[in-house]
Design an enzyme around this catalytic site. Structure first.
Site, PDB file in Angstrom:
ATOM      1  CB  CYS A 147     -38.490  -1.953  31.118  1.00 19.80           C
ATOM      2  SG  CYS A 147     -37.601  -3.518  30.930  1.00 19.80           S
ATOM      3  CB  CYS A 206     -36.534  -3.648  35.355  1.00 17.46           C
ATOM      4  SG  CYS A 206     -36.262  -2.260  34.248  1.00 17.46           S
ATOM      5  CD  GLU A 242       6.895  -0.583  -3.958  1.00 16.94           C
ATOM      6  OE1 GLU A 242       7.239  -0.727  -5.132  1.00 16.94           O
ATOM      7  OE2 GLU A 242       6.874  -1.515  -3.118  1.00 16.94           O
ATOM      8  CG  ASP A 245      -1.921  -1.091   1.214  1.00 15.33           C
ATOM      9  OD1 ASP A 245      -1.938  -1.836   0.215  1.00 15.33           O
ATOM     10  OD2 ASP A 245      -2.672  -1.224   2.195  1.00 15.33           O
ATOM     11  CE  LYS A 276     -31.234 -12.220 -11.037  1.00 20.72           C
ATOM     12  NZ  LYS A 276     -31.907 -11.694  -9.853  1.00 20.72           N
ATOM     13  CD  GLU A 327     -22.842 -14.426 -17.000  1.00 17.97           C
ATOM     14  OE1 GLU A 327     -23.382 -13.471 -16.424  1.00 17.97           O
ATOM     15  OE2 GLU A 327     -22.725 -14.506 -18.224  1.00 17.97           O
ATOM     16  CE1 TYR A 375     -26.004  -7.715 -16.652  1.00 21.58           C
ATOM     17  CE2 TYR A 375     -25.229  -7.848 -14.391  1.00 21.58           C
ATOM     18  CZ  TYR A 375     -26.110  -7.343 -15.328  1.00 21.58           C
ATOM     19  OH  TYR A 375     -27.065  -6.453 -14.956  1.00 21.58           O
ATOM     20  CG  ASP A 426     -29.025  -9.560  -3.972  1.00 22.30           C
ATOM     21  OD1 ASP A 426     -29.672  -8.852  -4.764  1.00 22.30           O
ATOM     22  OD2 ASP A 426     -29.482  -9.982  -2.904  1.00 22.30           O
ATOM     23  CB  SER A 461     -35.659  -7.839 -15.285  1.00 16.64           C
ATOM     24  OG  SER A 461     -36.979  -8.068 -15.663  1.00 16.64           O
ATOM     25  CG  LEU A 462     -31.958 -12.115 -16.194  1.00 17.86           C
ATOM     26  CD1 LEU A 462     -30.819 -12.575 -15.285  1.00 17.86           C
ATOM     27  CD2 LEU A 462     -31.740 -12.652 -17.604  1.00 17.86           C
ATOM     28  CD  GLU A 518     -26.493  -6.648 -10.274  1.00 16.89           C
ATOM     29  OE1 GLU A 518     -26.722  -6.416 -11.494  1.00 16.89           O
ATOM     30  OE2 GLU A 518     -27.399  -6.784  -9.441  1.00 16.89           O
ATOM     31  CE  LYS A 524     -35.396 -14.253  -7.961  1.00 15.36           C
ATOM     32  NZ  LYS A 524     -34.746 -13.279  -7.144  1.00 15.36           N
ATOM     33  CB  CYS A 543     -35.258  -0.603  29.322  1.00 13.05           C
ATOM     34  SG  CYS A 543     -34.921  -0.763  31.085  1.00 13.05           S
ATOM     35  NE  ARG A 603     -33.638  -3.359 -15.286  1.00 14.00           N
ATOM     36  CZ  ARG A 603     -34.947  -3.247 -15.159  1.00 14.00           C
ATOM     37  NH1 ARG A 603     -35.456  -2.447 -14.248  1.00 14.00           N
ATOM     38  NH2 ARG A 603     -35.755  -3.924 -15.952  1.00 14.00           N
ATOM     39  CE  LYS A 619     -26.294 -13.281 -18.748  1.00 11.82           C
ATOM     40  NZ  LYS A 619     -25.253 -12.336 -18.391  1.00 11.82           N
ATOM     41  CB  CYS A 629     -32.912  -3.502  32.849  1.00 16.72           C
ATOM     42  SG  CYS A 629     -34.157  -4.588  32.147  1.00 16.72           S
ATOM     43  CG  ASP A 650      -1.120   5.023  -0.258  1.00 18.76           C
ATOM     44  OD1 ASP A 650      -1.985   4.753  -1.122  1.00 18.76           O
ATOM     45  OD2 ASP A 650      -1.229   4.746   0.946  1.00 18.76           O
TER      46      ASP A 650
HETATM   47  S1  IVH Z   1     -28.121 -10.586 -17.364  1.00 20.99           S
HETATM   48  C1  IVH Z   1     -31.094  -9.104 -20.408  1.00 20.99           C
HETATM   49  N1  IVH Z   1     -26.416 -11.565 -15.668  1.00 20.99           N
HETATM   50  O1  IVH Z   1     -30.287  -9.483 -12.318  1.00 20.99           O
HETATM   51  C2  IVH Z   1     -30.296  -9.750 -19.362  1.00 20.99           C
HETATM   52  N2  IVH Z   1     -28.099 -10.120 -14.853  1.00 20.99           N
HETATM   53  O2  IVH Z   1     -33.447  -9.480 -13.422  1.00 20.99           O
HETATM   54  C3  IVH Z   1     -29.698  -8.785 -18.461  1.00 20.99           C
HETATM   55  N3  IVH Z   1     -27.947  -9.658 -12.458  1.00 20.99           N
HETATM   56  O3  IVH Z   1     -31.213  -6.411 -13.626  1.00 20.99           O
HETATM   57  C4  IVH Z   1     -29.286  -9.327 -17.194  1.00 20.99           C
HETATM   58  N4  IVH Z   1     -26.174 -10.898 -12.061  1.00 20.99           N
HETATM   59  O4  IVH Z   1     -29.109  -6.467 -12.268  1.00 20.99           O
HETATM   60  C5  IVH Z   1     -27.491 -10.785 -15.842  1.00 20.99           C
HETATM   61  N5  IVH Z   1     -24.789 -12.475 -14.260  1.00 20.99           N
HETATM   62  C6  IVH Z   1     -25.865 -11.699 -14.443  1.00 20.99           C
HETATM   63  C7  IVH Z   1     -26.459 -10.997 -13.375  1.00 20.99           C
HETATM   64  C8  IVH Z   1     -27.593 -10.223 -13.620  1.00 20.99           C
HETATM   65  C9  IVH Z   1     -27.079 -10.079 -11.528  1.00 20.99           C
HETATM   66  C10 IVH Z   1     -29.111  -8.781 -12.173  1.00 20.99           C
HETATM   67  C11 IVH Z   1     -29.203  -7.600 -13.083  1.00 20.99           C
HETATM   68  C12 IVH Z   1     -30.586  -7.632 -13.688  1.00 20.99           C
HETATM   69  C13 IVH Z   1     -31.283  -8.643 -12.850  1.00 20.99           C
HETATM   70  C14 IVH Z   1     -32.144  -9.526 -13.736  1.00 20.99           C
END
Ligand code: IVH
Length: 699
Positions: A419, A422, A44, A42, A124, A122, A239, A126, A91-92, A187, A327, A437, A145, A303, A442, A46
């Site tokens: 409380c 007590c 070096e 770190d 997903k 891949e 992604y 969060d 979205s997916l 993401e 999910k 409390c 988005r 995909k 207590c 900096d």
């Molecule tokens: S692909 C058209 N790949 O999940 C496809 N999405 O509902 C675009 N997410 O809004 C999404 N990891 O924010 C893709 N490896 C991944 C992801 C990913 C997280 C999120 C992304 C998207 C939501 C899908």
């Protein structure tokens, strides 16, 4: 402006030095933030950054937005500006089980007339999605988005993300066949550890905490002040790659490889898969490893690898037919709130809790759910008797998501004014949602404090569970932590737990286990004692950092607010709270009594004062993976740190040992690839020596 007031042109050598410094800084940022494999320390790094800043201060005309010096964030944005996406950010669709995934595969095969299809698997992640457009290899604009059609412009914030390349050299683009103008979508995530630290900091500053890393990432990336974003540790994992609104390569896998080749942090947990059986196996493998990942995921994404087939299978208005997300098994169920009671925590916070008609959620019977505070009950519009949806995710306490039907004779709940334990009055501090409390002695608070002191991540006192602590406190045998150490097997064995079925004695064996646990805890690492004391605002990680900086409790107790604030994550509020703790006479007496009773925490040895016989662990870097049998990973980590070693989460060339327990993850593969020494649990025990101790088999 007249020509003579223009700054003198930068001499060529200054320009050259600036270019060279940027190149080197960018290289080391990539090693550190993208590859997790730094080459220099770190200090070096900096020094390089400071030198660049000095040159730029002398020659402001050389400053460009893609200079690494600009990662600290610029002037605040003065409002929210929106811009259209190059193509809709969809979205997916979700697959909840095997049948859904097989269905998805069948439909794609039918549409494409293929027997078997290739997929890319891949994680997903969060977090929140972000689109970043590059022009001539430099960031032009970054968008959230938004509603999928238009996003919020967050370009200055995006530039502060260390894992997002600011500029990509033309040569690198050409080598990988990427166009000069392209867009990457991915993401933004906050690693679990950064999330925990952020919430500790928020709490210390009496600011609201974030419910989860996703909310923290969403809040952090959209801040009006980019320098605030810069202070949050965020990562960007791409992604999806497109140019002119369409994919660049024929294969999605090739897109990811190209992104990695030009410096993006493409997630390592990805795989090319042939056919739906490999898809199912990859999903199971990812979900099994979920807990070890340094960030949260909420499923796995598949995909079709061939981007030409993307066009052919098409999309609905909401989601593509060429990709799907799994999910985690649904963690929700419907039940009735039969009552609401309140619990008193160790800080005196009074928390309402829903008493539910027992219901099974993902294999576990749930009969209680947290309600946090009165505002949460109001937000849910909840009354006793209502039908609700409860949710269990991960290991967290179940919570109520929403009311689905109002009960016939529903009745409102009122927070108590005294409380329940007590009977002291309760107060609601200004701008706080919690009521507390006020009585520091207590019994309910004392009980919670002791449970906290004994918990695994603090003093780790085996067998000192809820009813036992309850009994010890109720009978007045334990009035503070020090009293615990006066307990003998004869005191504990006769204690009796009254259950609905029959009263049961604790017995000699269990009593001996508690006493042995107490005995062992006398030499717990300093960090655990500091955490166990329950100093307001001091969390587990801060306690570790404090223990690293101050070698003993006396040094910590004597530290000035300035010295305390020198520790990462400690702000003025936390420093004040630590000082207040050690200034209180009753706490000083408590510490003296703990010491009299033999509590001597193991301090981390400062490098300047090595132990008489230095431990082989001293100065070494460890990575722990898999399940250990005789101790938890967190206990092992504590012992390594107590002996002057370091524990990190990812394997690099700088790692000295990888300790592999049962079912180790990909870290073991990486260790082998980098020829890092691998130890099993016995090997670790041998290094830890007698200090290693043994966990949990004395009874
Ligand atoms: S692909 C058209 N790949 O999940 C496809 N999405 O509902 C675009 N997410 O809004 C999404 N990891 O924010 C893709 N490896 C991944 C992801 C990913 C997280 C999120 C992304 C998207 C939501 C899908």
């Amino acid at each position: 402006m007249p020509a003579d007031t223009l700054p003198a042109p930068a001499p060529d050598d200054a320009r050259e030095r600036v270019v060279e410094l940027r190149r080197r800084i960018t290289y080391h940022e990539h090693r550190y933030y993208v590859l997790d494999d730094p080459e220099i320390g770190d200090g070096e790094f900096d020094a390089l950054l400071r030198e660049l800043e000095r040159f730029e201060a002398e020659h402001p005309e050389l400053v460009t937005p893609d200079s690494p010096s600009q990662r600290v964030g610029g002037a605040p944005r003065d409002g929210v500006e929106k811009a259209p996406h190059s193509s809709a950010m969809l979205s997916l669709g979700n697959a909840f089980d095997d049948a859904d995934l097989r269905d998805f595969d069948r439909r794609a095969r039918e549409a494409l007339g293929a027997d078997v299809l290739d997929y890319v698997g891949e994680l997903k992640l969060d977090g929140v999605s972000m689109a970043v457009r590059y022009g001539a290899g430099r960031i032009v604009v970054a968008l959230t988005r938004g509603d999928g059609e238009h996003g919020e412009v967050i370009t200055p914030n995006a530039r502060t993300l260390r894992s997002l390349p600011l500029a990509i050299p033309g040569a690198a683009l050409e080598r990988s066949g990427l166009p000069y103008d392209f867009e990457v979508r991915g993401e933004v995530v906050m690693p679990k550890e950064a999330f925990a630290l952020l919430n500790e900091r928020q709490r210390a500053g009496d600011r609201t905490t974030y419910a989860n890393p996703r909310n923290a990432a969403a809040g952090s990336i959209r801040m009006l002040d980019p320098s605030a974003t810069a202070s949050r540790r965020l990562d960007f994992y791409p992604y999806f790659l497109l140019a002119g609104g369409v994919p660049v390569y024929d294969s999605h896998w090739a897109s990811l490889e190209a992104l990695a080749a030009v410096g993006f942090k493409v997630n390592r947990h990805r795989a090319r898969l042939r056919g739906v059986d490999e898809v199912l196996a990859f999903r199971d493998d990812c979900m099994r490893r979920r807990e070890e990942l340094p960030y949260e995921i909420d499923g796995v994404v598949f995909k079709l690898d061939s981007t030409a087939s993307w066009r052919r299978v098409g999309a609905t208005s909401k989601s593509p037919r060429w990709a799907i997300a799994t999910k985690p098994a649904a963690g929700q169920a419907e039940t009735v709130v039969e009552g609401i009671d309140v619990q008193v925590g160790r800080t005196g916070a009074i928390t309402p809790r829903a008493l539910l008609r027992p219901v099974e959620v993902r294999g576990v019977t749930v009969s209680r759910a947290t309600l946090h505070n009165a505002d949460e009950i109001a937000r849910l519009g909840l009354r006793i008797g209502d039908r609700v949806i409860v949710e269990r995710s991960g290991d967290v306490i179940p919570k109520i998501v929403r009311v689905v039907a109002e009960g016939a004779d529903r009745r409102p709940f009122r927070m108590p004014v005294a409380c329940p334990n007590c009977a002291s009055p309760v107060v609601r501090e200004a701008e706080e949602v919690v009521v507390r409390c006020v009585n520091v002695s207590c019994p309910a608070r004392l009980k919670e404090s002791i449970l906290h002191f004994a918990r695994r991540t603090a003093m780790d006192i085996d067998g000192l569970g809820e009813w036992l602590v309850d009994t010890l406190v109720a009978e007045g045998r334990v009035k503070d932590f020090a009293d615990l150490y006066a307990l003998a097997v004869e005191d504990l064995a006769p204690l009796t737990k009254v259950t609905k079925v029959s009263p049961t004695r604790l017995g000699e064996k269990a009593a001996a286990r508690v006493v042995a646990g107490l005995e062992r805890s006398k030499q717990a690492p300093l960090a655990r004692l500091v955490y166990g004391l329950g100093i307001r605002h001091v969390g587990e990680r801060t306690a570790e950092l404090l223990a690293e900086r101050f070698r003993g409790l006396d040094d910590l107790a004597a530290a000035s607010p300035d010295e305390l604030e020198g520790v990462e994550g400690v702000g003025p509020r936390m420093a004040e709270s630590i000082r207040a703790f050690f200034d209180a006479a009753r706490n000083r007496e408590l510490i003296a009594r703990l010491r009299e009773r033999g509590v001597k925490p193991l301090a981390v040895e400062a490098p300047s004062a090595p132990a008489a016989v230095p431990s082989p662990v001293h100065g070494k870097t460890f990575v722990l993976t898999g399940t250990l049998q005789r101790m938890t990973r967190s206990q092992a980590g504590g012992r390594i740190r107590a002996l002057g070693g370091t524990v990190t989460s990812s394997v690099s060339r700088k790692t000295d040992y990888v300790v592999a327990g049962e079912s180790p993850g990909s870290k073991l593969d990486r260790a082998r690839a980098l020829a890092v020494e691998v130890l099993d649990e016995a090997g670790l025990q041998a290094l830890l020596g007698s200090e290693g101790g043994e966990a949990g088999d004395e009874a």
